[in-house]
Motif scaffolding. Structure first.
Motif, mmCIF file in Angstrom:
data_model
loop_
_atom_site.group_PDB
_atom_site.id
_atom_site.type_symbol
_atom_site.label_atom_id
_atom_site.label_comp_id
_atom_site.label_asym_id
_atom_site.label_seq_id
_atom_site.Cartn_x
_atom_site.Cartn_y
_atom_site.Cartn_z
ATOM 1 N N ILE A 284 23.198 -59.979 52.116
ATOM 2 C CA ILE A 284 22.644 -61.105 51.353
ATOM 3 C C ILE A 284 21.651 -60.610 50.314
ATOM 4 O O ILE A 284 21.715 -60.991 49.136
ATOM 5 N N SER A 285 20.724 -59.754 50.724
ATOM 6 C CA SER A 285 19.705 -59.272 49.785
ATOM 7 C C SER A 285 20.326 -58.435 48.673
ATOM 8 O O SER A 285 19.905 -58.523 47.509
ATOM 9 N N HIS A 286 21.344 -57.641 49.008
ATOM 10 C CA HIS A 286 22.003 -56.833 47.974
ATOM 11 C C HIS A 286 22.730 -57.722 46.965
ATOM 12 O O HIS A 286 22.622 -57.510 45.749
ATOM 13 N N ASN A 287 23.463 -58.712 47.465
ATOM 14 C CA ASN A 287 24.201 -59.605 46.577
ATOM 15 C C ASN A 287 23.264 -60.431 45.706
ATOM 16 O O ASN A 287 23.553 -60.706 44.538
ATOM 17 N N TRP A 288 22.146 -60.857 46.288
ATOM 18 C CA TRP A 288 21.139 -61.620 45.542
ATOM 19 C C TRP A 288 20.647 -60.807 44.349
ATOM 20 O O TRP A 288 20.587 -61.292 43.220
ATOM 21 N N ASP A 289 20.320 -59.534 44.597
ATOM 22 C CA ASP A 289 19.799 -58.672 43.535
ATOM 23 C C ASP A 289 20.866 -58.394 42.482
ATOM 24 O O ASP A 289 20.590 -58.451 41.271
ATOM 25 N N GLU A 290 22.094 -58.115 42.922
ATOM 26 C CA GLU A 290 23.168 -57.828 41.978
ATOM 27 C C GLU A 290 23.456 -59.025 41.071
ATOM 28 O O GLU A 290 23.636 -58.874 39.854
ATOM 29 N N LEU A 291 23.496 -60.216 41.663
ATOM 30 C CA LEU A 291 23.772 -61.427 40.897
ATOM 31 C C LEU A 291 22.755 -61.625 39.786
ATOM 32 O O LEU A 291 23.102 -61.841 38.614
ATOM 33 N N ARG A 292 21.493 -61.550 40.113
ATOM 34 C CA ARG A 292 20.441 -61.833 39.135
ATOM 35 C C ARG A 292 20.374 -60.755 38.052
ATOM 36 O O ARG A 292 20.031 -61.045 36.906
ATOM 37 N N ARG A 293 20.720 -59.535 38.402
ATOM 38 C CA ARG A 293 20.696 -58.462 37.407
ATOM 39 C C ARG A 293 21.833 -58.597 36.396
ATOM 40 O O ARG A 293 21.619 -58.455 35.187
ATOM 41 N N PHE A 294 23.059 -58.874 36.863
ATOM 42 C CA PHE A 294 24.126 -58.969 35.870
ATOM 43 C C PHE A 294 24.032 -60.270 35.080
ATOM 44 O O PHE A 294 24.475 -60.330 33.921
ATOM 45 N N MET A 295 23.437 -61.320 35.663
ATOM 46 C CA MET A 295 23.211 -62.524 34.864
ATOM 47 C C MET A 295 22.216 -62.242 33.744
ATOM 48 O O MET A 295 22.373 -62.713 32.609
ATOM 49 N N TRP A 296 21.180 -61.464 34.032
ATOM 50 C CA TRP A 296 20.198 -61.116 33.011
ATOM 51 C C TRP A 296 20.819 -60.228 31.935
ATOM 52 O O TRP A 296 20.623 -60.444 30.739
ATOM 53 N N ASP A 297 21.608 -59.246 32.353
ATOM 54 C CA ASP A 297 22.178 -58.281 31.406
ATOM 55 C C ASP A 297 23.305 -58.875 30.570
ATOM 56 O O ASP A 297 23.432 -58.569 29.383
ATOM 57 N N TYR A 298 24.151 -59.718 31.188
ATOM 58 C CA TYR A 298 25.375 -60.167 30.530
ATOM 59 C C TYR A 298 25.350 -61.619 30.048
ATOM 60 O O TYR A 298 26.139 -62.002 29.194
ATOM 61 N N VAL A 299 24.493 -62.446 30.631
ATOM 62 C CA VAL A 299 24.493 -63.879 30.312
ATOM 63 C C VAL A 299 23.089 -64.315 29.907
ATOM 64 O O VAL A 299 22.645 -65.405 30.215
ATOM 65 N N GLY A 300 22.371 -63.425 29.219
ATOM 66 C CA GLY A 300 20.980 -63.671 28.892
ATOM 67 C C GLY A 300 20.783 -64.289 27.516
ATOM 68 O O GLY A 300 21.557 -65.135 27.067
ATOM 69 N N ILE A 301 19.751 -63.859 26.817
ATOM 70 C CA ILE A 301 19.362 -64.463 25.544
ATOM 71 C C ILE A 301 20.419 -64.235 24.465
ATOM 72 O O ILE A 301 20.711 -65.117 23.669
ATOM 73 N N VAL A 302 21.017 -63.036 24.456
ATOM 74 C CA VAL A 302 22.098 -62.709 23.516
ATOM 75 C C VAL A 302 23.336 -62.327 24.318
ATOM 76 O O VAL A 302 23.260 -61.493 25.223
ATOM 77 N N ARG A 303 24.502 -62.922 23.973
ATOM 78 C CA ARG A 303 25.717 -62.745 24.760
ATOM 79 C C ARG A 303 26.857 -62.216 23.895
ATOM 80 O O ARG A 303 26.825 -62.294 22.671
ATOM 81 N N THR A 304 27.900 -61.700 24.555
ATOM 82 C CA THR A 304 29.156 -61.351 23.904
ATOM 83 C C THR A 304 30.281 -61.772 24.839
ATOM 84 O O THR A 304 30.070 -61.955 26.048
ATOM 85 N N THR A 305 31.482 -61.891 24.299
ATOM 86 C CA THR A 305 32.635 -62.261 25.110
ATOM 87 C C THR A 305 32.880 -61.226 26.196
ATOM 88 O O THR A 305 33.184 -61.574 27.356
ATOM 89 N N LYS A 306 32.741 -59.957 25.863
ATOM 90 C CA LYS A 306 32.980 -58.894 26.840
ATOM 91 C C LYS A 306 31.951 -58.947 27.971
ATOM 92 O O LYS A 306 32.288 -58.785 29.145
ATOM 93 N N ARG A 307 30.704 -59.195 27.615
ATOM 94 C CA ARG A 307 29.674 -59.298 28.654
ATOM 95 C C ARG A 307 29.947 -60.469 29.586
ATOM 96 O O ARG A 307 29.782 -60.371 30.804
ATOM 97 N N LEU A 308 30.352 -61.594 29.011
ATOM 98 C CA LEU A 308 30.633 -62.770 29.833
ATOM 99 C C LEU A 308 31.822 -62.525 30.754
ATOM 100 O O LEU A 308 31.809 -62.961 31.917
ATOM 101 N N LEU B 175 17.070 -62.471 36.498
ATOM 102 C CA LEU B 175 16.155 -61.487 37.066
ATOM 103 C C LEU B 175 14.708 -61.814 36.731
ATOM 104 O O LEU B 175 13.817 -61.674 37.579
ATOM 105 N N TYR B 176 14.461 -62.242 35.497
ATOM 106 C CA TYR B 176 13.101 -62.596 35.088
ATOM 107 C C TYR B 176 13.045 -64.101 34.825
ATOM 108 O O TYR B 176 13.809 -64.631 34.015
ATOM 109 N N THR B 177 12.146 -64.775 35.498
ATOM 110 C CA THR B 177 12.037 -66.220 35.354
ATOM 111 C C THR B 177 10.596 -66.658 35.536
ATOM 112 O O THR B 177 9.828 -66.021 36.264
ATOM 113 N N SER B 178 10.254 -67.750 34.881
ATOM 114 C CA SER B 178 8.930 -68.346 35.046
ATOM 115 C C SER B 178 8.903 -69.300 36.232
ATOM 116 O O SER B 178 7.847 -69.804 36.605
ATOM 117 N N ASN B 179 10.056 -69.545 36.824
ATOM 118 C CA ASN B 179 10.169 -70.540 37.892
ATOM 119 C C ASN B 179 9.793 -69.973 39.259
ATOM 120 O O ASN B 179 9.750 -68.761 39.463
#
Length: 558
Positions: free
Chosen positions: A442-466, A218-222
């Motif tokens: 497409i726009s809905h899926n794009w937003d959903e993908l980036r949000r759960f990647m940020w929330d669950y696969v971000g700087i700090v992770r857990t097995t349950k989040r993954l 969701l948040y990127t410098s790219n």
């Protein structure tokens, strides 16, 4: 049937890696370079800091740079790759100077390279050569001008690669396919975004150089184009990928509602910038003895932890204690951009947040950028050379682009005669698809993908989040594949398909690593294991090359 476009080499990506590869190939080679946006729209143009290379032998040496890289890589760097790339750094800088890149001079020192060298986090010496704080722009502008001047190079802007074409997937279409059904890349399907026409480009060799996949977050410098296209295409073409769990989050991205993806360079901390809480107190000494000069993964986790602990939307990077003229001369681009948002960095601290910045894993390649598909190469951020390990050392990425691109061009130049003319290729088949009237999907899926990647696969992770992330990405991929099969493709659909594929690879790699190391930090496995290994994913269609020297990194880089 449309007439295919025929080239010796096609290069997907017009950044530092792609342009360098093209410019180091023989002038007799017919070359096509593609960018899905303007030719300078990729990550190279926006790189601020510089290039790490040993240029001042009085205060630095090759072994120091290697050691710094290995330390930052947290035990997962391939030492052969590190040595190869570091040892060739000086030659790459000399080549760039000869191309006309206007690096910042420094006439106050007496050394062979009279250019200013700065220091960044994780480096034990000043070894970052730069062009003020807009190094990427200087490199991009210079190399693009050089490429435009070459009659053998054709540049195609607003051309988006859809998929690679492999002989083993062509079935009985062409009689030219070899009897042993070899795994060879012979071109790509490219969408001309100006005309919506899908073109067939045939080539003896194909080079993937289209950057990383930080847009999965969701948040990127790219830039918007960092959608992992090369990695996804290579995976679908049967190539291995490795270490996708190591996504580098840059600690300091400007926090402002109107400042989209603006990076505050590592060099600001290298020149004395201090990280502070909202109350003005410093905190990095509580996390690492190197304080602001600690590697990025440590700094990013510290900022993330402080923000969550305090419930703060952002923290601050303060360099206002330095003379105003020093700040304006060293960081003119950052100064002007921040001033446009009413932030005077000579007087005020800069509001910052961490943001996804660099993909340390990628397509598995050897020293020369060769992938698991004959005739298919990968260079730059989309590739996995083994240089970065579990965490990229600042400014090693541009260095990797230039050294790897030169090696790739070298092997293509020496072996291209071994690749026969590609067979006849089928046109893109749109006979079974229709125009979509549901692009909101497409726009809905794009937003959903980036949000759960940020929330669950971000700087700090857990097995349950993954696991939650994996469940969601599988559902999304099912929807995307159905959409892809039934409707005409578009820019957004192609990028969404690629991002979903790369996100799955990131999650799979993260779930496989039962430890915390470098950029991968999980609360369920907080300690590193004693003997770490790379996480290598193998597609079902994987067919290893016959050449034994291409099977492992160690054998080819020794």
């Amino acid at each position: 049937m449309q007439q295919p476009f025929n080239y010796d080499v096609i290069i997907i990506g017009s950044g530092a890696a792609g342009l360098t590869t093209a410019l180091q190939l023989p002038s007799t080679a017919r070359i096509a370079i593609f960018s899905k946006d303007s030719l300078s729209a990729g990550s190279t143009y926006w790189a601020q800091g510089g290039i790490a290379a040993v240029l001042d032998q009085t205060g630095d040496n090759i072994d120091q740079h290697i050691q710094d890289t290995l330390i930052a890589g947290a035990g997962l760097c391939n030492e052969y790759a590190v040595r190869h790339i570091v040892e060739n750094g000086r030659d790459s800088i000399e080549w760039l100077i000869n191309q006309g890149v206007p690096f910042t001079p420094d006439n106050t020192v007496d050394r062979p390279f009279d250019f200013h060298l700065t220091r960044e986090g994780g480096h034990s010496a000043r070894r970052i050569i730069h062009a003020a704080d807009a190094t990427g722009r200087a490199i991009s502008d210079t190399l693009l001008e050089q490429a435009k001047s070459k009659p053998n190079i054709n540049l195609f802007d607003h051309h988006l690669a859809i998929d690679l074409i492999n002989t083993c997937k062509l079935g009985n279409f062409s009689n030219s396919i070899t009897d042993n059904n070899e795994h060879r890349c012979v071109g790509a399907y490219i969408l001309d975004l100006k005309t919506d026409q899908i073109k067939v480009f045939r080539s003896r060799c194909t080079v993937l150089a289209s950057g990383g996949a930080s847009k999965a977050y969701l948040y990127t410098s790219n830039t918007d184009g960092a959608s992992g296209d090369a990695i996804a295409m290579a995976w679908r073409a049967g190539c291995r990928v490795a270490n996708m769990e190591f996504n580098q989050f840059h600690p300091t991205c400007l926090y402002h509602p109107n400042a989209k993806s603006f990076l505050i360079s590592e060099a600001v901390r290298g020149e004395g910038g201090q990280l502070k809480r909202p109350d003005g107190s410093r905190f990095m000494k509580e996390y690492d003895h190197r304080e602001e000069l600690a590697p990025r993964d440590i700094v990013a986790r510290a900022i993330d932890h402080e923000m969550k602990r305090l419930g703060s939307d952002c923290l601050y990077l303060d360099i206002s204690h330095k003379p105003a003229e020093f700040i304006r001369s060293h960081f003119p681009t950052i100064y002007e951009r921040c001033l446009s948002y009413d932030i005077d960095i000579t007087k005020d601290p800069i509001p910052i947040v961490p943001a996804a910045h660099y993909t340390c894993g990628g397509i598995f390649v050897d020293k020369y950028g060769q992938t698991d598909s004959k005739g298919l190469f990968a260079v730059g951020e989309c590739s996995f050379t083994g240089l970065h390990g579990a965490n990229r050392l600042a400014s090693n990425s541009l260095l990797e682009c230039f050294v790897s691109a030169k090696s790739c061009a070298q092997i293509i130049s020496e072996t291209i005669h071994q690749y026969p003319e590609p067979p006849a290729l089928p046109d893109w088949d749109e006979s079974q698809v229709t125009d979509s009237d549901e692009n909101v999907v497409i726009s809905h899926n794009w937003d959903e993908l980036r949000r759960f990647m940020w929330d669950y696969v971000g700087i700090v992770r857990t097995t349950k989040r993954l696991q939650r992330a994996m469940n969601r990405v599988e559902l999304l991929q099912s929807e995307i594949n159905e959409f892809y099969s039934n409707f005409k493709i578009s820019n957004d659909l192609i990028e969404l398909r690629n991002l979903a594929q790369v996100s799955e690879l990131i999650i799979r790699c993260a779930m496989s690593r039962k430890e915390s190391r470098g950029l991968h930090y999980t609360l369920d496995y907080p300690n590193p294991v004693e003997h770490p290994e790379d996480t290598i994913l193998i597609p079902e269609s994987y067919e290893p090359l016959q050449q034994t020297e291409w099977k492992t990194q160690e054998s080819v880089l020794a």
